[in-house]
Scaffold this active site. Structure first.
Site, short mmCIF file in Angstrom:
data_model
loop_
_atom_site.label_atom_id
_atom_site.label_comp_id
_atom_site.label_asym_id
_atom_site.label_seq_id
_atom_site.Cartn_x
_atom_site.Cartn_y
_atom_site.Cartn_z
N ASP A 67 40.49 45.54 31.90
CA ASP A 67 40.73 44.09 31.83
C ASP A 67 40.21 43.46 30.54
O ASP A 67 40.31 42.24 30.36
CB ASP A 67 40.12 43.38 33.04
CG ASP A 67 38.61 43.57 33.14
OD1 ASP A 67 38.04 44.33 32.34
OD2 ASP A 67 37.99 42.97 34.03
N LYS A 114 36.25 35.62 34.48
CA LYS A 114 37.58 35.43 35.06
C LYS A 114 37.50 35.64 36.57
O LYS A 114 36.55 36.24 37.09
CB LYS A 114 38.60 36.41 34.44
CG LYS A 114 38.27 37.91 34.63
CD LYS A 114 38.64 38.47 35.98
CE LYS A 114 38.26 39.95 36.10
NZ LYS A 114 38.26 40.43 37.52
#
Length: 267
Positions: free
Chosen positions: A132, A8
Site C-alpha cells: 500500500d 489511511k
C-alpha cells in the site's frame, strides 16, 4: 526538510484470491485521514534513523524510511541523511503509518534534491517497500486491486461526515490476519457499492478480515458494536485491524470508549 505523513482507512476490503506467489489479490478503497506522523531529513555524515513518539519494535535503521532512502540512493548520488521520525499514527492498526512514512520520505528526497521524479517513478520505488506504500505518493482516494498496489482514481468524499477512529490496545499481525482469511470473489465489486450513499453501506460494505480477527480479538468486535450503539451511520475495521472507524452525521464524544482505547475525533 519536514513532512507530515498521514494515515489511511479502508472503505471495504475484499480478499478475492490467493496468488501463486503467496500474496493475495484484493480490492479496497484507500481513503486518506487526518492522523499524522512527522518525518524530517537533514544532511549527515552517515545515514541513520531516529524514532520518537510511539515505540516501534526492531532496529531503527531497519525502518522503511531508511529502506526508501537506500532505494533512491541506488539511482542518485545524494548525501547521507539523518532521518527523524515522530510516530503518532498507531502501529498494528491497519492505518498504513509505516507505508505513509516511507512514501513521504521518497517525496521529501525528490523535493530536497530536485531529482525530477515523476509520480509513476515514485510509485515504482514505493511498491518495492510494501503493497500500500504507493498509494501515499498521490495520497488521494483510489480503488486498489491486485495486491493492493494497482490503482484507479475513485471519487469519494466523506468531508460531510464526522469521522471517528478507535484503536484498542491490541496489535494485529498482518501476516496472521492473512493466514486465517478465506479468499472469495464478492457478489458485487466495491466500485459498484461505494458510490451509493453511506447510509446504505452498513449491510453492503464489508472487510473480509473482520470474521477471523473478531474471533481472536472480541474487544474489536465490541468497539464496532459500541460505535453503532452510539449512533454511527457506518463502522468498519480498517485493513487487517486493529482500529475501527465510524461515520457520524454530527460531532460526538465517546467517553466510554476512551477509557480503554485511543479515540481520534474529526479525522
Amino acid at each position: 526538510m519536514l513532512s507530515f505523513p498521514n494515515a489511511k482507512i479502508n472503505l471495504g476490503l475484499n480478499i478475492t484470491e490467493k496468488r501463486a506467489d503467496g500474496y493475495h489479490n484484493l480490492e479496497t478503497i484507500f481513503y486518506p485521514i487526518n492522523i499524522k506522523d512527522a518525518v524530517e531529513i537533514t544532511d549527515a555524515e552517515v545515514t541513520s534513523c531516529k524514532i520518537h513518539g510511539i515505540d516501534i519494535p526492531g532496529d531503527e535503521n531497519d525502518n522503511l524510511c531508511v529502506k526508501a532512502y537506500q532505494l533512491v540512493k541506488k539511482d542518485f548520488d545524494i548525501p547521507a541523511q539523518q532521518i527523524n521520525l515522530l510516530k503518532n499514527i498507531p502501529v498494528g492498526a491497519g492505518l498504513g503509518g509505516g507505508s505513509a512514512d516511507c512514501a513521504f520520505l521518497i517525496k521529501l528526497l525528490n523535493e530536497k534534491f530536485s531529482l525530477g521524479l515523476s509520480v509513476d517513478k515514485m510509485e515504482d520505488y514505493a511498491r518495492q517497500l510494501g503493497a500500500d506504500c504507493a498509494f501515499f505518493i498521490e495520497n488521494k482516494p483510489v480503488y486498489a486491486f491486485n495486491k493492493g498496489d494497482e490503482f484507479e482514481k475513485y471519487e469519494v468524499d466523506l468531508s460531510a461526515w464526522f469521522k471517528v477512529l478507535v484503536k484498542p490496545p491490541v496489535h494485529v499481525s498482518t501476516a496472521d490476519a492473512y493466514a486465517h482469511v478465506k479468499p472469495q470473489k464478492p457478489l458485487q465489486s466495491l466500485k459498484e457499492i461505494i458510490h451509493l450513499h453511506p447510509t446504505t453501506w452498513k449491510y453492503k460494505v464489508i472487510n473480509d478480515f473482520e470474521l477471523s480477527v473478531f474471533a481472536k480479538y472480541p474487544q474489536i468486535r465490541q468497539i464496532k458494536t459500541s460505535l453503532y450503539d452510539a449512533g454511527a451511520t457506518f463502522a468498519l475495521m480498517s485493513g487487517s485491524g486493529s482500529s475501527v472507524f465510524a461515520l457520524f452525521s454530527h460531532p460526538v464524544k465517546l467517553p466510554e470508549l476512551e477509557k480503554n482505547n485511543l479515540v481520534f475525533y474529526g479525522i
